[in-house]
Write a protein that holds these residues in place. Sequence first.
Motif, PDB file in Angstrom:
ATOM      1  N   TYR A 192       0.908  -1.327  -0.097  1.00 12.96           N
ATOM      2  CA  TYR A 192       0.090  -0.118   0.195  1.00 12.96           C
ATOM      3  C   TYR A 192       0.854   1.207  -0.029  1.00 12.96           C
ATOM      4  O   TYR A 192       1.690   1.358   0.985  1.00 12.96           O
ATOM      5  N   ILE A 193       0.681   2.042  -1.053  1.00 13.70           N
ATOM      6  CA  ILE A 193       1.526   3.367  -1.107  1.00 13.70           C
ATOM      7  C   ILE A 193       0.541   4.407  -0.659  1.00 13.70           C
ATOM      8  O   ILE A 193      -0.270   4.639  -1.781  1.00 13.70           O
ATOM      9  N   ALA A 194       0.921   5.208   0.199  1.00 11.94           N
ATOM     10  CA  ALA A 194       0.176   6.297   0.580  1.00 11.94           C
ATOM     11  C   ALA A 194       0.727   7.602   0.262  1.00 11.94           C
ATOM     12  O   ALA A 194       1.916   7.782   0.639  1.00 11.94           O
ATOM     13  N   VAL A 195       0.190   8.170  -0.678  1.00  5.51           N
ATOM     14  CA  VAL A 195       0.689   9.482  -1.134  1.00  5.51           C
ATOM     15  C   VAL A 195       0.227  10.741  -0.855  1.00  5.51           C
ATOM     16  O   VAL A 195      -0.939  10.949  -1.107  1.00  5.51           O
ATOM     17  N   GLY A 196       0.865  11.575  -0.005  1.00  8.16           N
ATOM     18  CA  GLY A 196       0.099  12.805   0.463  1.00  8.16           C
ATOM     19  C   GLY A 196      -1.090  12.472   1.199  1.00  8.16           C
ATOM     20  O   GLY A 196      -2.149  13.313   1.181  1.00  8.16           O
ATOM     21  N   ILE A 197      -0.980  11.628   2.021  1.00  8.18           N
ATOM     22  CA  ILE A 197      -2.178  11.317   3.102  1.00  8.18           C
ATOM     23  C   ILE A 197      -1.602  11.184   4.379  1.00  8.18           C
ATOM     24  O   ILE A 197      -0.176  10.821   4.911  1.00  8.18           O
ATOM     25  N   SER A 198      -2.248  12.030   5.302  1.00  6.45           N
ATOM     26  CA  SER A 198      -1.574  12.219   6.657  1.00  6.45           C
ATOM     27  C   SER A 198      -1.725  10.999   7.563  1.00  6.45           C
ATOM     28  O   SER A 198      -0.936  11.125   8.459  1.00  6.45           O
TER      29      SER A 198
END
Length: 309
Positions: free
Chosen positions: A254-260
């Motif tokens: 799971y790649i979270a991009v620009g997620i706090s």
Amino acid sequence: MRTLIIAEHDGQHLNEQVARAVTAAQQWQQPVDVLIAAAHTDALAAQAAALQGVSSVLVATDASLQHATAEHLADLVVTVAANYRVILAAHSAFSKNVLPRVAALLDVNMLSDVLEIVNQNTYVRGIYAGNVLATVQSTDATQVLTVRGSKFAAAANGNAAGTQTLSVPAAAEGSRWVAEAFNKSERPPLAAAKVVVSGGRALGSADAFAEVLAPLADKLHAAIGASRAAVDAGYAPNDLQVGQTGVVVAPELYIAVGISGAIQHAYGMKDSKVVVAINQDPEAQIFKIADYGLVADLFEAVPQLTAAL
Ligand code: FAD
């Protein structure tokens, strides 16, 4: 007494979560039946019968079940409920629609999104968006529950269970199926994808989802997900929302991009095997969940990563 699984399907294929529900159902050590309700049941019943651990397949075949409403399915389940101590399904939009209605008709509690079955009437569930694990015990004669599929391995094939035919009650009045619309996508479905690339509010536009995030997802044959902030802002469609009020995913990566990494988002992805976070704030909550963190501006880091891949 027996255990009954309500099977979710698309008319041709069983949802892969059914095999996980079959594994969960073994915990009661009593015969496990699977209910197939559809207009055409042969192929679906064969798939259910092949799952190891299934004792028998209950087949309800009727044109009215082509697009069965939750009301109709619940009425059908209630006709056989007296034979079962446990009625369950994998946790999904489908089961969240049907099983609380079954529980209400049987006048028992609904146990939703069970993570662990401790014994025959004791369960571990997440509360406060999964931040607290509650162990709850039900004293109802019939246990009605949904289980988190990602917590249970899928049952293997290789079985040859028998089938029983059910009579189908008249369709309930008050609601009827009108139409359905699917978002057609070349990408794997979000809930079942092995890799998910998710974007947050920081993407700033739908164009950035298409131009920055999508090329990375293409390289990884990944599904695209989004935070609720990104969905609410109109950067991504509603059905891509990951989280407590969206889809719960548990991919290999799971790649979270620009997620706090708010707790409501984490609820929907923290069972992922490997979490990678890209965020320019080193204090961002997402880094507490991530296995690999990159403190960087996504508009630089993501194109570089895509190019390197
Ligand atoms: P933000 O919190 O604004 O975070 C954006 C992040 O991007 C920040 O960490 C910032 O440092 C980083 N950033 C900014 N610019 C860049 C850049 N150029 N490069 C790299 N990083 C950058 N949320 C969900 O996601 N799913 C749900 O299902 C959900 N359900 C909810 C249910 C309820 C009842 C409530 C109250 C809230 C729910 N929320 C849900 C909302 C949740 O609380 C957060 O508001 C939301 O997840 C925040 O989304 P975000 O991380 O994209 O935005």
